[in-house]
Design a protein around this motif. Sequence first.
Motif, PDB file in Angstrom:
ATOM      1  N   UNK A 308       0.823  -1.204   0.000  1.00 15.47           N
ATOM      2  CA  UNK A 308       0.000   0.000   0.000  1.00 15.47           C
ATOM      3  C   UNK A 308       0.855   1.251   0.000  1.00 15.47           C
ATOM      4  N   UNK A 309       1.907   1.249   0.800  1.00 15.39           N
ATOM      5  CA  UNK A 309       2.816   2.392   0.866  1.00 15.39           C
ATOM      6  C   UNK A 309       3.527   2.605  -0.468  1.00 15.39           C
ATOM      7  N   UNK A 310       4.063   1.516  -1.042  1.00 21.08           N
ATOM      8  CA  UNK A 310       4.752   1.643  -2.328  1.00 21.08           C
ATOM      9  C   UNK A 310       3.795   2.055  -3.445  1.00 21.08           C
ATOM     10  N   UNK A 311       2.562   1.544  -3.379  1.00 22.60           N
ATOM     11  CA  UNK A 311       1.577   1.913  -4.413  1.00 22.60           C
ATOM     12  C   UNK A 311       1.261   3.401  -4.345  1.00 22.60           C
ATOM     13  N   UNK A 312       1.011   3.905  -3.147  1.00 20.15           N
ATOM     14  CA  UNK A 312       0.735   5.329  -2.985  1.00 20.15           C
ATOM     15  C   UNK A 312       1.909   6.184  -3.417  1.00 20.15           C
ATOM     16  N   UNK A 313       3.104   5.720  -3.095  1.00 25.06           N
ATOM     17  CA  UNK A 313       4.316   6.453  -3.461  1.00 25.06           C
ATOM     18  C   UNK A 313       4.484   6.505  -4.981  1.00 25.06           C
ATOM     19  N   UNK A 314       4.296   5.351  -5.645  1.00 26.32           N
ATOM     20  CA  UNK A 314       4.461   5.313  -7.095  1.00 26.32           C
ATOM     21  C   UNK A 314       3.428   6.191  -7.804  1.00 26.32           C
ATOM     22  N   UNK A 315       2.193   6.173  -7.323  1.00 26.33           N
ATOM     23  CA  UNK A 315       1.148   7.000  -7.930  1.00 26.33           C
ATOM     24  C   UNK A 315       1.459   8.481  -7.740  1.00 26.33           C
ATOM     25  N   UNK A 316       1.905   8.852  -6.541  1.00 25.50           N
ATOM     26  CA  UNK A 316       2.255  10.251  -6.290  1.00 25.50           C
ATOM     27  C   UNK A 316       3.392  10.704  -7.195  1.00 25.50           C
ATOM     28  N   UNK A 317       4.394   9.842  -7.384  1.00 19.12           N
ATOM     29  CA  UNK A 317       5.517  10.201  -8.250  1.00 19.12           C
ATOM     30  C   UNK A 317       5.063  10.320  -9.698  1.00 19.12           C
ATOM     31  N   UNK A 318       4.086   9.506 -10.107  1.00 19.38           N
ATOM     32  CA  UNK A 318       3.535   9.615 -11.458  1.00 19.38           C
ATOM     33  C   UNK A 318       2.782  10.922 -11.634  1.00 19.38           C
ATOM     34  N   UNK A 319       2.053  11.319 -10.587  1.00 16.87           N
ATOM     35  CA  UNK A 319       1.305  12.573 -10.639  1.00 16.87           C
ATOM     36  C   UNK A 319       2.238  13.772 -10.804  1.00 16.87           C
ATOM     37  N   UNK A 320       3.419  13.668 -10.197  1.00 14.07           N
ATOM     38  CA  UNK A 320       4.369  14.782 -10.253  1.00 14.07           C
ATOM     39  C   UNK A 320       5.255  14.728 -11.488  1.00 14.07           C
ATOM     40  N   UNK A 321       5.179  13.640 -12.244  1.00 11.59           N
ATOM     41  CA  UNK A 321       5.999  13.491 -13.452  1.00 11.59           C
ATOM     42  C   UNK A 321       5.224  14.017 -14.655  1.00 11.59           C
ATOM     43  N   UNK A 322       5.253  15.296 -14.836  1.00  6.89           N
ATOM     44  CA  UNK A 322       4.446  15.916 -15.884  1.00  6.89           C
ATOM     45  C   UNK A 322       4.927  15.557 -17.291  1.00  6.89           C
ATOM     46  N   UNK A 323       6.225  15.355 -17.434  1.00 10.81           N
ATOM     47  CA  UNK A 323       6.772  15.080 -18.770  1.00 10.81           C
ATOM     48  C   UNK A 323       6.309  13.729 -19.303  1.00 10.81           C
ATOM     49  N   UNK A 324       6.368  12.714 -18.442  1.00 11.51           N
ATOM     50  CA  UNK A 324       5.975  11.380 -18.897  1.00 11.51           C
ATOM     51  C   UNK A 324       4.707  10.921 -18.235  1.00 11.51           C
ATOM     52  N   UNK A 325       3.744  11.851 -18.119  1.00 11.02           N
ATOM     53  CA  UNK A 325       2.532  11.619 -17.334  1.00 11.02           C
ATOM     54  C   UNK A 325       1.798  10.336 -17.734  1.00 11.02           C
ATOM     55  N   UNK A 326       1.424  10.211 -19.011  1.00 21.34           N
ATOM     56  CA  UNK A 326       0.645   9.055 -19.443  1.00 21.34           C
ATOM     57  C   UNK A 326       1.398   7.754 -19.324  1.00 21.34           C
ATOM     58  N   UNK A 327       2.639   7.767 -19.811  1.00 22.56           N
ATOM     59  CA  UNK A 327       3.464   6.562 -19.774  1.00 22.56           C
ATOM     60  C   UNK A 327       3.752   6.143 -18.341  1.00 22.56           C
ATOM     61  N   UNK A 328       4.035   7.121 -17.475  1.00 25.92           N
ATOM     62  CA  UNK A 328       4.345   6.842 -16.085  1.00 25.92           C
ATOM     63  C   UNK A 328       3.150   6.238 -15.365  1.00 25.92           C
ATOM     64  N   UNK A 329       1.968   6.775 -15.616  1.00 25.24           N
ATOM     65  CA  UNK A 329       0.761   6.248 -14.990  1.00 25.24           C
ATOM     66  C   UNK A 329       0.486   4.813 -15.428  1.00 25.24           C
ATOM     67  N   UNK A 330       0.679   4.548 -16.706  1.00 20.25           N
ATOM     68  CA  UNK A 330       0.428   3.209 -17.225  1.00 20.25           C
ATOM     69  C   UNK A 330       1.324   2.190 -16.532  1.00 20.25           C
ATOM     70  N   UNK A 331       2.610   2.498 -16.402  1.00 21.13           N
ATOM     71  CA  UNK A 331       3.546   1.598 -15.721  1.00 21.13           C
ATOM     72  C   UNK A 331       3.179   1.445 -14.244  1.00 21.13           C
ATOM     73  N   UNK A 332       2.822   2.560 -13.607  1.00 19.13           N
ATOM     74  CA  UNK A 332       2.507   2.542 -12.179  1.00 19.13           C
ATOM     75  C   UNK A 332       1.297   1.665 -11.884  1.00 19.13           C
ATOM     76  N   UNK A 333       0.224   1.863 -12.630  1.00 15.91           N
ATOM     77  CA  UNK A 333      -0.982   1.081 -12.365  1.00 15.91           C
ATOM     78  C   UNK A 333      -0.783  -0.396 -12.694  1.00 15.91           C
ATOM     79  N   UNK A 334       0.091  -0.685 -13.622  1.00 11.07           N
ATOM     80  CA  UNK A 334       0.414  -2.082 -13.915  1.00 11.07           C
ATOM     81  C   UNK A 334       1.082  -2.732 -12.713  1.00 11.07           C
TER      82      UNK A 334
END
Length: 371
Positions: A308-334
Amino acid sequence: MPSKLQVKKSLLTTYYQFIELIKQERLFLIVIGISFFAAGFAYEYAKIAMWLGFMFAAYSAIANDSIQTIGTFLSSNSDKKWYTLWLYIGGIFLATVSYSWFTYSGDVSHQRLATDALAEAPTSFTFLQIAAPIFLLIITRLRMPVSTTFLILSCFSADLSGIIDMLGKSMLGYITAFTVGIIVWVFVSRWISSHFVGEPKPYWGVIQWITSGTLWSVWVMQDIANVAVYLPRSLNTYQFLGFVSFIFAGLGVLFYLRGDKIQEIVTEKSHTTDVRSATIIDFIYAILLFFFKELSNIPMSTTWVFIGLLAGREIAMSMMDQDGFGKSYKRTFKLVRRDILYAAIGLIVSIILAVAINPDINAEIMQMIGM
């Protein structure tokens, strides 16, 4: 539609890959086979089964669960000698369980086994109770971070309410850790990106060792019950020495293997090999585990808190990664989806084992669903 020739080539490729996998895992499969045979032989002899089950549980639980606590420690200290890391973590383990043994009159679980469902030490065993940790070894080999709390303790729970209590506390742990992970990393992600550049200062190593040691100690307070459940609730001196010696040696094997297969769960996450990021993860995780330790004596899945902690952390980092927003989210949710799936598989296996072992739990479930 693929041609018959293509189908045959595909089947042959799959077959050869399977054969290669069998060759690579030959030693492991032999060990698993011998372990199942030993469990089948020993379960009818309570004194032998007690220690055999403990040994299976000790190595499998530490190999799977403790990587949550020492995984980041291993990944960010890959340049250190394995035996240096082992002696440090092993020494903290000895101090933590010794404190419980002296304070609680021979109980090494920090009273996690004092709940009504687990208070009585088993006087006889079934085959599945002894074999449960072997299933955990197989799952660990497949890199699945499943809950040892459910997989092992549910096999000894006296009634369904004990499993429900563990499940409720564990789900609360996941939700809390997930929320904390998002909130913390939304605020610190940009700061980390701008400040955590270049080689870390030497003092970060000292801070991380202290933080990891604290986290490991709190984890032992929570999860050592998963191992001690096979043993008497109050260990005499000789039993205690056998208990700590085996686990101390098992930690040595784990550090020698550098975490083995399950370590990839940690290293594939963003920046866990950086000592500064690893220290922040360990610090927050330690606070969460200590909070739930003080909340009640009910055992819980630290695995669920960790993912749960790592999931929240990865999602937050994806939210802050504006350059690779879509790609980052896809990897994170996977990654998040896969970790949740593995945890759910472990829960399903645990319930199946609990139902197979305890007819009273089976009857309660049938009554609940109206059958």
